[in-house]
Design an enzyme around this catalytic site. Sequence first.
Site, PDB file in Angstrom:
ATOM      1  N   HIS A  98       2.099  66.136  68.821  1.00 44.21           N
ATOM      2  CA  HIS A  98       1.547  66.285  70.162  1.00 44.21           C
ATOM      3  C   HIS A  98       0.192  66.981  70.137  1.00 44.21           C
ATOM      4  O   HIS A  98      -0.766  66.545  70.779  1.00 44.21           O
ATOM      5  CB  HIS A  98       2.531  67.064  71.051  1.00 44.21           C
ATOM      6  CG  HIS A  98       1.994  67.306  72.426  1.00 44.21           C
ATOM      7  ND1 HIS A  98       1.302  68.451  72.756  1.00 44.21           N
ATOM      8  CD2 HIS A  98       2.029  66.555  73.551  1.00 44.21           C
ATOM      9  CE1 HIS A  98       0.937  68.388  74.020  1.00 44.21           C
ATOM     10  NE2 HIS A  98       1.374  67.243  74.528  1.00 44.21           N
ATOM     11  N   SER A 111     -30.509  58.500  37.074  1.00 49.15           N
ATOM     12  CA  SER A 111     -31.820  59.139  36.856  1.00 49.15           C
ATOM     13  C   SER A 111     -31.688  60.585  36.389  1.00 49.15           C
ATOM     14  O   SER A 111     -32.593  61.101  35.719  1.00 49.15           O
ATOM     15  CB  SER A 111     -32.659  59.070  38.132  1.00 49.15           C
ATOM     16  OG  SER A 111     -31.982  59.668  39.217  1.00 49.15           O
ATOM     17  N   CYS A 163     -28.418  55.328  41.150  1.00 48.99           N
ATOM     18  CA  CYS A 163     -27.434  56.138  41.886  1.00 48.99           C
ATOM     19  C   CYS A 163     -27.762  57.634  41.841  1.00 48.99           C
ATOM     20  O   CYS A 163     -26.898  58.469  42.024  1.00 48.99           O
ATOM     21  CB  CYS A 163     -26.018  55.889  41.360  1.00 48.99           C
ATOM     22  SG  CYS A 163     -25.810  56.180  39.592  1.00 48.99           S
TER      23      CYS A 163
END
Length: 810
Positions: free
Chosen positions: A434, A716, A765
């Site tokens: 709830h 990189s 990436c």
Amino acid sequence: MNLMSHSSDKQNALILWFDEITLEDVPLVGGKNASLGEMYSRLSSKGIKVPHGFATTTKAYRFFLSENKIEGEISHILSELNPHDLESLREKGRKIRSLIIDCPLPKELEKEILDAYSQLSKEANLKAVDVAVRSSATAEDLPGASFAGQQETYLNIRGKDNLLYSIKKCFASLFTDRAISYRTDMGFEHSKVALSVGVQRMVRSDLACSGVMFSIDTESGFSNAVLINASYGLGENIVQGIVNPDEYYVFKPTLMKGYKPILQKRLGGKEIKLVYDIGGEKIVKNVPVPPEERKKFSLTEQEILTLARWACIVEEHYSELKGSFTPMDMEWAKDGLTGELFMLQARPETVYRGQLRNYIEFYRLKGKGRVLVEGRSVGDKIAHGKIKVIRNIGQIDQFKEGEILVTEKTDPDWEPIMKKAKAIVTNRGGRTCHAAIVSRELGVPAIVGTENATEILKDGMTVTVSCAEGEIGKVYEDEIPFEIEKVNLKEIPRPRTKIMMNVGNPEEAFELSFLPNDGVGLAREEFILTNYVRIHPMALVHFDKLREGEDKEKIKTMTENYPRKTDFFVEKLAEGIGMIAAAFYPKDVIVRLSDFKTNEYANLIGGADFEPQERNPMIGFRGASRYYNPRYQEGFALECQAIKKVRESFGLVNLKVMVPVVRTVEEAKKVIAEMEKNGLKKGENGLEIYMMCEIPSNVILAEEFCELFDGFSIGSNDLTQLVLGLDRDSEIVAYLYDERNEAVKRMISSVIKTAKMKKRKIGICGEAPSNYPEFAEFLVKEGIDSLSLSADAIIKTTLNILQLEKTLFG
């Protein structure tokens, strides 16, 4: 079977059986009963089982009021109502309920109810069948107004007198304090809302389990997942937040193609269960669940998949009826006597239904603090405020606007103060309890299932409630500053260069999928291994060789529900990878095989017994060199099994694989052969295998590597480190570390040209393109296919790339 013929005038009926009711009958039987009738009469042919029953109509309710001449008195009592004066609200509600309970049911109505009950008992071959008596109001489940739990339900009702009394109590529950307050706030006139009562044969879930499910992720609004909550016994404990249930996610698109995509199974506490009170004073009672049962999932995999299919069928049916996508909120139960599953309720979900994700908000903490308590996060917002601990309903008048509500659990009686809360924290409950449902409707952050919030948090404490850090919500000491970024998704076109995402945390994947993206360029296994699996794979393969001690005991406990200890690793890794692959389906998701260094592997449970000591782990036994080495070969086989499960069992063939730290061409061949040996054959079922380009040898021998792999992703960070010959973690030479160095750029330019010549995909990436706009410009000019970035850089970099491409290409 029916007491009135189908040709009779429904408008004048006092009783309707479920097979006479459709969704068009909401004015006659309210939302819940109309939905039950719709499923019973129109979806049984599709395999969905609904317990039989009947409903009193709204005409019956108004007949009851008019025969007893109490409509005017009810209106008079409510005429001077101030719903925010809690004492006045209680008094007026009590008067109306007493008035209704004290009135007799009209004889004609009483006879029809008892005749129908006798018929239902006869169908069950019983003298008096046990029934659930449920309220169903005509204003339920409208857009923006769920009326969650506003009226009462009575379970395990047997006998005519008990049935008649329960129906009157349902009529009276139209005027509970919370129902009066809620209708007033939502702008519904009390006199125009009527009540139907559903009388439905009980499913003996007290002997098995029950729960709720949604055909949408309740946190993010991600529409391709079914969320199922399950616990032992009758289902009220889940709805009321009394237990922390088991939780399951199932992926809808491949489920309906025949796959078994159970993306996640999370074990709940399930400390107690609600059962029949046979021979006792009460109708139902809570009893403890034995510890050995708590440690087991309450549903089998086949039952999970059956329920998820039902959710898809119900959602599709309602969407067709309404002419638009309609996610559903459902209740189900398993009968412990027959083993059958049943659908008990279905209603449109009210938070995300009809919403279009035209914009997205990101809440981010801008500082750190001491964590006081943790639990399941609801929503993704952050709030500051002062704590107010409310231990029972009698104290709610002490709560002030803008405070943070801390309590054991909530139910509909608490809604008048939940509307005033800046945030909500409960000891108990799962993400469909709830407190969670109402918090989502109100748009306030909530943390449920903390277990000890009422003991740790004290009145007047200033805290920060954060639901913006994934599935675990945290309450921090003091006020920690935060920022909100609001992004209009419709205003962002797609650039020519693909903008992909780096994703590590599966719990964030559904939410992140709403960002403009072209898939996942780097899904890291490391986060999943650390947080989902936590155990070193070789410790599972060679458990008997593990030293006696704390690690061995932990592994015993964590894997006790699995036939083989290695199944634990495969399942948990598959779940983590699967959540990410499903979130972005059908776009490409490239998962990088484990790239821990030896010292990091050693930190996994049992890892110290299987990892060598290295002086420089950064350039040591990591990446590809591990996968075919006898030290890790069997552990790598488990990684392959997990990926195979995601692709073949879950059906997520958008998942690609990337190999890190490939030092030589011969090593590449060995890894590809090892993958094929473990069921991951390049090209089979569309499987693509990529490699990280992060070592100078990868650039120098790029043509040779192109013969083996489908593409490259430039790492990189490592490439810069190895080209410049420095340790990027050393603060002494850190000033020399720069991806924009000409030597690094020449290496990158070279490998992009080779990949293009050989018709291989190539992306990057690292974070350099988002940190340095001039570096992004360099990459785009060189013709790179994609940039894969962290989520917080996606929007900014996309806008920069769009502007850059406009300048470069017009």
